[in-house]
Design an enzyme around this catalytic site. Sequence first.
Site, PDB file in Angstrom:
ATOM      1  N   TYR A   1      97.450  69.369 -26.855  1.00 33.88           N
ATOM      2  CA  TYR A   1      96.782  68.976 -28.353  1.00 33.88           C
ATOM      3  C   TYR A   1      96.612  67.346 -27.436  1.00 33.88           C
ATOM      4  O   TYR A   1      96.202  66.249 -27.966  1.00 33.88           O
ATOM      5  CB  TYR A   1      97.622  68.529 -29.408  1.00 33.88           C
ATOM      6  CG  TYR A   1      97.398  69.471 -31.079  1.00 33.88           C
ATOM      7  CD1 TYR A   1      96.602  69.721 -31.178  1.00 33.88           C
ATOM      8  CD2 TYR A   1      99.348  70.260 -30.760  1.00 33.88           C
ATOM      9  CE1 TYR A   1      96.352  71.155 -32.263  1.00 33.88           C
ATOM     10  CE2 TYR A   1      99.239  70.888 -31.923  1.00 33.88           C
ATOM     11  CZ  TYR A   1      97.951  71.591 -32.290  1.00 33.88           C
ATOM     12  OH  TYR A   1      98.342  72.264 -33.016  1.00 33.88           O
TER      13      TYR A   1
ATOM     14  N   HIS B   1      96.552  78.140 -35.696  1.00 38.26           N
ATOM     15  CA  HIS B   1      95.795  77.616 -34.921  1.00 38.26           C
ATOM     16  C   HIS B   1      94.635  77.754 -34.972  1.00 38.26           C
ATOM     17  O   HIS B   1      95.231  79.183 -34.272  1.00 38.26           O
ATOM     18  CB  HIS B   1      96.196  76.480 -33.752  1.00 38.26           C
ATOM     19  CG  HIS B   1      95.586  75.592 -32.309  1.00 38.26           C
ATOM     20  ND1 HIS B   1      95.126  75.213 -32.809  1.00 38.26           N
ATOM     21  CD2 HIS B   1      95.315  76.279 -31.567  1.00 38.26           C
ATOM     22  CE1 HIS B   1      94.243  74.670 -32.038  1.00 38.26           C
ATOM     23  NE2 HIS B   1      94.531  75.925 -30.991  1.00 38.26           N
TER      24      HIS B   1
ATOM     25  N   GLU C   1      93.152  77.249 -23.525  1.00 38.22           N
ATOM     26  CA  GLU C   1      94.097  77.327 -24.061  1.00 38.22           C
ATOM     27  C   GLU C   1      94.504  78.628 -23.780  1.00 38.22           C
ATOM     28  O   GLU C   1      95.421  78.775 -23.787  1.00 38.22           O
ATOM     29  CB  GLU C   1      93.748  77.340 -25.813  1.00 38.22           C
ATOM     30  CG  GLU C   1      93.417  75.803 -25.861  1.00 38.22           C
ATOM     31  CD  GLU C   1      93.481  75.289 -28.025  1.00 38.22           C
ATOM     32  OE1 GLU C   1      93.356  76.477 -28.582  1.00 38.22           O
ATOM     33  OE2 GLU C   1      92.524  74.871 -27.815  1.00 38.22           O
TER      34      GLU C   1
ATOM     35  N   ASN D   1     100.131  73.937 -41.469  1.00 43.14           N
ATOM     36  CA  ASN D   1      99.315  74.545 -41.260  1.00 43.14           C
ATOM     37  C   ASN D   1      99.255  75.826 -40.885  1.00 43.14           C
ATOM     38  O   ASN D   1      97.955  76.069 -41.015  1.00 43.14           O
ATOM     39  CB  ASN D   1      98.058  73.671 -41.130  1.00 43.14           C
ATOM     40  CG  ASN D   1      97.629  73.092 -40.103  1.00 43.14           C
ATOM     41  OD1 ASN D   1      98.631  73.363 -39.169  1.00 43.14           O
ATOM     42  ND2 ASN D   1      96.623  72.205 -40.294  1.00 43.14           N
TER      43      ASN D   1
ATOM     44  N   LYS E   1     102.153  79.081 -35.672  1.00 48.39           N
ATOM     45  CA  LYS E   1     102.626  78.004 -36.066  1.00 48.39           C
ATOM     46  C   LYS E   1     104.434  77.686 -36.145  1.00 48.39           C
ATOM     47  O   LYS E   1     104.472  78.735 -37.069  1.00 48.39           O
ATOM     48  CB  LYS E   1     102.584  76.315 -36.651  1.00 48.39           C
ATOM     49  CG  LYS E   1     100.962  75.514 -35.815  1.00 48.39           C
ATOM     50  CD  LYS E   1     100.418  75.242 -36.110  1.00 48.39           C
ATOM     51  CE  LYS E   1      98.865  74.470 -36.279  1.00 48.39           C
ATOM     52  NZ  LYS E   1      98.242  73.723 -36.965  1.00 48.39           N
TER      53      LYS E   1
HETATM   54  P1  DAT Z   1      92.242  72.233 -36.612  1.00 48.80           P
HETATM   55  O1  DAT Z   1      93.892  72.936 -36.749  1.00 48.80           O
HETATM   56  O2  DAT Z   1      92.219  72.712 -38.174  1.00 48.80           O
HETATM   57  O3  DAT Z   1      91.950  72.608 -36.047  1.00 48.80           O
HETATM   58  P2  DAT Z   1      92.342  69.466 -35.408  1.00 48.80           P
HETATM   59  O4  DAT Z   1      92.196  69.849 -34.210  1.00 48.80           O
HETATM   60  O5  DAT Z   1      91.957  68.583 -36.075  1.00 48.80           O
HETATM   61  O6  DAT Z   1      92.640  70.810 -37.038  1.00 48.80           O
HETATM   62  O7  DAT Z   1      93.524  69.156 -35.405  1.00 48.80           O
HETATM   63  C1  DAT Z   1      94.921  69.569 -35.324  1.00 48.80           C
HETATM   64  C2  DAT Z   1      96.151  69.508 -35.693  1.00 48.80           C
HETATM   65  O8  DAT Z   1      97.003  67.939 -35.891  1.00 48.80           O
HETATM   66  C3  DAT Z   1      96.054  70.184 -37.566  1.00 48.80           C
HETATM   67  O9  DAT Z   1      96.490  71.600 -37.270  1.00 48.80           O
HETATM   68  C4  DAT Z   1      97.240  69.298 -38.105  1.00 48.80           C
HETATM   69  C5  DAT Z   1      97.634  68.273 -37.894  1.00 48.80           C
HETATM   70  N1  DAT Z   1      96.813  67.099 -38.416  1.00 48.80           N
HETATM   71  C6  DAT Z   1      95.268  66.667 -38.001  1.00 48.80           C
HETATM   72  N2  DAT Z   1      94.857  65.690 -38.858  1.00 48.80           N
HETATM   73  C7  DAT Z   1      96.272  65.296 -39.192  1.00 48.80           C
HETATM   74  C8  DAT Z   1      96.557  64.671 -39.929  1.00 48.80           C
HETATM   75  N3  DAT Z   1      95.110  63.295 -40.764  1.00 48.80           N
HETATM   76  N4  DAT Z   1      97.360  64.163 -40.244  1.00 48.80           N
HETATM   77  C9  DAT Z   1      98.464  64.690 -40.021  1.00 48.80           C
HETATM   78  N5  DAT Z   1      98.341  65.587 -39.164  1.00 48.80           N
HETATM   79  C10 DAT Z   1      97.110  66.623 -38.793  1.00 48.80           C
HETATM   80 MG    MG Z   2      91.594  71.818 -33.807  1.00 47.61          MG
END
Ligand code: DAT
Ligand code: MG
Length: 143
Positions: free
Chosen positions: A43, A109, A120, A106, A3
């Site tokens: 997303y 991805h 994707e 974080n 990212k």
């Molecule tokens: P991952 O990236 O571990 O697959 P995800 O698909 O649930 O996690 O979410 C995608 C991204 O969205 C994640 O990397 C960061 C953001 N995100 C997820 N939950 C969040 C939250 N509670 N607050 C802020 N950003 C969040």
């Molecule tokens: Mg995810």
Amino acid sequence: MVKPDGVQRGLVGEIIGRFERKGFTLRGLKLFTPKKQLAEEHYKDLSQKPFFKDLVDYITSGPVVAMVWEGNGVVKSARKLIGATNPLEAEPGTIRGDLAVQTGRNVVHGSDSPENGERETALWFGSDAVEQWQPALAPWLRE
Ligand code: DAT
Ligand code: MG
């Protein structure tokens, strides 16, 4: 995908190295700043979440490094190498556990299923064929 924060912080080599050292095969790689439409499509399952706009703004804020990795159980294994979504919950030794402190930054991805990996790959690489090649050390990674 590394990212924008991972690219800005100079972590591209560190992150690629972890997948290489594990034994996965790099099949596609490109650096570019994603358009809003691409980030929203990527997303789309999160479009109703309160953090969706911030997430799209973050992902489109600068260059990312999109990658395709191939290998035995690569999706599940990559998720383990990456660690929990919240870096403060991610185990030490994982990318997020070692290199990040907040969910909204974080650094990386990873696709969450082989089907989403295909989706994707098509979305981020389009019709650019990902490279088919056999690493010379393949017999030393898999019997
Ligand atoms: P991952 O990236 O571990 O697959 P995800 O698909 O649930 O996690 O979410 C995608 C991204 O969205 C994640 O990397 C960061 C953001 N995100 C997820 N939950 C969040 C939250 N509670 N607050 C802020 N950003 C969040
Ligand atoms: Mg995810």
